[in-house]
Write a protein that holds these residues in place. Structure first.
Motif, PDB file in Angstrom:
ATOM      1  N   ASP A 123      39.900  45.307  60.175  1.00 28.20           N
ATOM      2  CA  ASP A 123      41.111  46.125  60.128  1.00 28.20           C
ATOM      3  C   ASP A 123      42.128  45.493  59.186  1.00 28.20           C
ATOM      4  OD1 ASP A 123      40.177  47.941  62.184  1.00 28.20           O
ATOM      5  OD2 ASP A 123      40.585  46.325  63.612  1.00 28.20           O
ATOM      6  N   MET A 124      41.965  44.190  58.943  1.00 23.48           N
ATOM      7  CA  MET A 124      42.828  43.453  58.034  1.00 23.48           C
ATOM      8  C   MET A 124      42.086  42.189  57.642  1.00 23.48           C
ATOM      9  SD  MET A 124      46.846  42.393  58.567  1.00 23.48           S
ATOM     10  CE  MET A 124      46.610  40.891  59.489  1.00 23.48           C
ATOM     11  N   GLU A 144      38.906  43.687  43.794  1.00 22.02           N
ATOM     12  CA  GLU A 144      38.777  44.956  43.084  1.00 22.02           C
ATOM     13  C   GLU A 144      37.709  45.840  43.711  1.00 22.02           C
ATOM     14  OE1 GLU A 144      38.161  43.574  39.098  1.00 22.02           O
ATOM     15  OE2 GLU A 144      40.292  43.776  38.578  1.00 22.02           O
ATOM     16  N   GLU A 145      36.833  45.246  44.544  1.00 15.61           N
ATOM     17  CA  GLU A 145      35.771  45.997  45.214  1.00 15.61           C
ATOM     18  C   GLU A 145      36.038  46.181  46.709  1.00 15.61           C
ATOM     19  OE1 GLU A 145      33.284  47.404  43.592  1.00 15.61           O
ATOM     20  OE2 GLU A 145      34.097  46.613  41.711  1.00 15.61           O
ATOM     21  N   MET A 146      37.172  45.701  47.200  1.00 16.03           N
ATOM     22  CA  MET A 146      37.487  45.822  48.620  1.00 16.03           C
ATOM     23  C   MET A 146      37.725  47.282  49.006  1.00 16.03           C
ATOM     24  SD  MET A 146      37.674  43.265  50.808  1.00 16.03           S
ATOM     25  CE  MET A 146      37.609  41.455  50.804  1.00 16.03           C
ATOM     26  N   PRO A 147      37.382  47.655  50.262  1.00 14.39           N
ATOM     27  CA  PRO A 147      37.699  49.014  50.731  1.00 14.39           C
ATOM     28  C   PRO A 147      39.199  49.290  50.625  1.00 14.39           C
ATOM     29  CG  PRO A 147      36.210  47.909  52.264  1.00 14.39           C
ATOM     30  CD  PRO A 147      36.645  46.873  51.270  1.00 14.39           C
ATOM     31  N   ASP A 148      39.527  50.528  50.312  1.00 12.16           N
ATOM     32  CA  ASP A 148      40.927  50.892  50.091  1.00 12.16           C
ATOM     33  C   ASP A 148      41.808  50.588  51.294  1.00 12.16           C
ATOM     34  OD1 ASP A 148      40.313  51.770  47.561  1.00 12.16           O
ATOM     35  OD2 ASP A 148      40.207  53.895  48.104  1.00 12.16           O
ATOM     36  N   HIS A 149      41.269  50.758  52.519  1.00 11.19           N
ATOM     37  CA  HIS A 149      42.127  50.596  53.695  1.00 11.19           C
ATOM     38  C   HIS A 149      42.546  49.148  53.926  1.00 11.19           C
ATOM     39  CE1 HIS A 149      38.396  49.408  55.851  1.00 11.19           C
ATOM     40  NE2 HIS A 149      39.214  48.851  56.732  1.00 11.19           N
ATOM     41  N   LEU A 150      41.899  48.200  53.229  1.00 12.80           N
ATOM     42  CA  LEU A 150      42.253  46.785  53.395  1.00 12.80           C
ATOM     43  C   LEU A 150      43.244  46.308  52.329  1.00 12.80           C
ATOM     44  CD1 LEU A 150      38.752  45.297  54.294  1.00 12.80           C
ATOM     45  CD2 LEU A 150      40.666  45.771  55.845  1.00 12.80           C
ATOM     46  N   CYS A 151      43.379  47.048  51.257  1.00 11.89           N
ATOM     47  CA  CYS A 151      44.293  46.652  50.195  1.00 11.89           C
ATOM     48  C   CYS A 151      45.716  47.086  50.555  1.00 11.89           C
ATOM     49  CB  CYS A 151      43.872  47.289  48.877  1.00 11.89           C
ATOM     50  SG  CYS A 151      42.288  46.682  48.247  1.00 11.89           S
ATOM     51  N   GLY A 152      46.642  46.165  50.396  1.00 10.40           N
ATOM     52  CA  GLY A 152      48.032  46.466  50.705  1.00 10.40           C
ATOM     53  C   GLY A 152      48.447  46.133  52.120  1.00 10.40           C
ATOM     54  N   VAL A 157      46.626  33.690  52.069  1.00 12.33           N
ATOM     55  CA  VAL A 157      47.178  32.390  52.445  1.00 12.33           C
ATOM     56  C   VAL A 157      46.753  31.367  51.402  1.00 12.33           C
ATOM     57  CG1 VAL A 157      47.185  30.541  54.151  1.00 12.33           C
ATOM     58  CG2 VAL A 157      47.188  32.926  54.906  1.00 12.33           C
ATOM     59  N   LEU A 158      47.725  30.760  50.751  1.00 11.70           N
ATOM     60  CA  LEU A 158      47.455  29.673  49.816  1.00 11.70           C
ATOM     61  C   LEU A 158      47.342  28.393  50.631  1.00 11.70           C
ATOM     62  CD1 LEU A 158      50.007  30.697  47.046  1.00 11.70           C
ATOM     63  CD2 LEU A 158      47.559  31.186  47.139  1.00 11.70           C
ATOM     64  N   THR A 159      46.118  27.916  50.773  1.00 15.80           N
ATOM     65  CA  THR A 159      45.828  26.769  51.635  1.00 15.80           C
ATOM     66  C   THR A 159      45.931  25.454  50.857  1.00 15.80           C
ATOM     67  OG1 THR A 159      43.470  27.003  51.154  1.00 15.80           O
ATOM     68  CG2 THR A 159      44.317  28.155  53.096  1.00 15.80           C
ATOM     69  N   HIS A 160      45.821  24.364  51.603  1.00 16.66           N
ATOM     70  CA  HIS A 160      45.908  23.015  51.018  1.00 16.66           C
ATOM     71  C   HIS A 160      47.233  22.831  50.274  1.00 16.66           C
ATOM     72  CE1 HIS A 160      41.761  22.525  52.169  1.00 16.66           C
ATOM     73  NE2 HIS A 160      41.348  23.464  51.343  1.00 16.66           N
ATOM     74  N   GLN A 186      49.982  42.549  51.496  1.00 11.58           N
ATOM     75  CA  GLN A 186      51.331  42.820  51.982  1.00 11.58           C
ATOM     76  C   GLN A 186      52.166  41.546  52.009  1.00 11.58           C
ATOM     77  OE1 GLN A 186      52.134  43.474  56.178  1.00 11.58           O
ATOM     78  NE2 GLN A 186      49.950  43.233  56.696  1.00 11.58           N
ATOM     79  N   HIS A 187      51.511  40.402  52.163  1.00  8.25           N
ATOM     80  CA  HIS A 187      52.216  39.117  52.155  1.00  8.25           C
ATOM     81  C   HIS A 187      51.350  38.083  51.454  1.00  8.25           C
ATOM     82  CE1 HIS A 187      55.356  40.417  54.897  1.00  8.25           C
ATOM     83  NE2 HIS A 187      54.459  40.776  55.795  1.00  8.25           N
ATOM     84  N   ILE A 188      52.000  37.145  50.789  1.00  8.31           N
ATOM     85  CA  ILE A 188      51.334  35.961  50.244  1.00  8.31           C
ATOM     86  C   ILE A 188      52.084  34.764  50.785  1.00  8.31           C
ATOM     87  CG2 ILE A 188      50.765  34.651  48.169  1.00  8.31           C
ATOM     88  CD1 ILE A 188      50.496  37.312  46.688  1.00  8.31           C
TER      89      ILE A 188
END
Length: 268
Positions: A123-124, A144-152, A157-160, A186-188
């Protein structure tokens, strides 16, 4: 297995933890759970997807043919013949969502389909990217290949983050990633899994994001109830098994700082 999108908003949202090889996915997931239930050392890169759900049921493994099996040891899992494993545990975060840990998408030892097969359930997505080399071309190609419902609606998460020397350098990395990848998420966020306060803050925000999902776009999941999955096998095994409190379950590593060795300790 039903592959239609789920419209049942009464179930808990499912959050897939994904990213490139050695991006810190499992360590972040353990921090969100508040317990070290999955190994994050090098050996763990050979694990198949792990579906974490609230409950007290027996650990289970679903093979690629759709058959369920008991799971007694991480080391006995055949990644190539396993669709995913289900581990149930008690955690405040799991009261609000299921978490699915996946192998790295660039792991040279595991085909990409081993993690890609979990995306339809999502779902996310929480996409982990190593802050030292964040948002590589290979990551962009995946999204670029992700399902549309997951984009946005997903989160990067920028780790390390602890490995970047100062606040100015961290801000520069974040600005670049927001400019190049902001359209997918939606968030970085920038998080050091070694900082328990940062992880706790992120876990709280993730719970809020999961609770605010108005549409659950993931496909219907298999039934995790072991009494309906393998009634003959499990009832036979339980008739000869030691009491529940003595059953050997997959290795659960002790939290850092308790003085225990981070290997081979098993708890019921």
């Amino acid at each position: 297995m039903n592959d239609k999108n789920s419209s049942d908003t009464t179930r808990r949202p499912r959050i897939v933890i994904a990213g490139e090889f050695s991006a810190g996915k499992t360590r972040l997931l353990n921090g969100i759970l508040g317990q070290t239930i999955l190994p994050s050392h090098v050996v763990s890169t050979s694990l198949p997807p792990m579906w974490l759900s609230s409950g007290d049921g027996d650990p289970l493994r679903l093979d690629v043919s759709g058959s369920w099996h008991e799971l007694t040891d991480f080391d006995a899992i055949d990644v190539m013949t396993t669709r995913f494993c289900v581990l149930q545990t008690r955690s405040p975060a799991l009261d609000h969502m299921d978490l699915i840990d996946t192998p790295g998408n660039s792991d040279p030892n595991i085909p990409p389909e081993c993690w890609e097969r979990m995306i339809p359930y999502a779902d996310m997505v929480v996409w982990c990217s190593n802050a030292n080399q964040a948002w590589r071309q290979s990551e962009k190609a995946v999204w670029e290949e992700m399902p549309d419902h997951l984009c946005g609606i997903s989160v990067m998460v920028l780790t390390h983050a602890d490995l970047i020397p100062d606040d100015m350098a961290r801000a520069k990395v974040r600005r670049r990633v927001e400019r190049e990848a902001g359209g997918f998420f939606q968030h970085i966020e920038m998080v050091s899994a070694l900082d328990s306060a940062q992880v706790a803050d992120f876990a709280a925000r993730l719970v809020d994001m999961a609770r605010n999902l108005t549409t659950l776009g993931g496909i219907a999941a298999p039934d995790f109830n072991p009494d309906r999955i393998l009634p003959e096998v499990l009832s036979s095994a339980r008739s000869t098994r030691r009491p529940r409190g003595k059953v050997i379950v997959p290795r659960r590593l002790m939290p850092a700082g308790d003085g225990a060795s981070p290997s081979a300790r098993r708890v019921p």
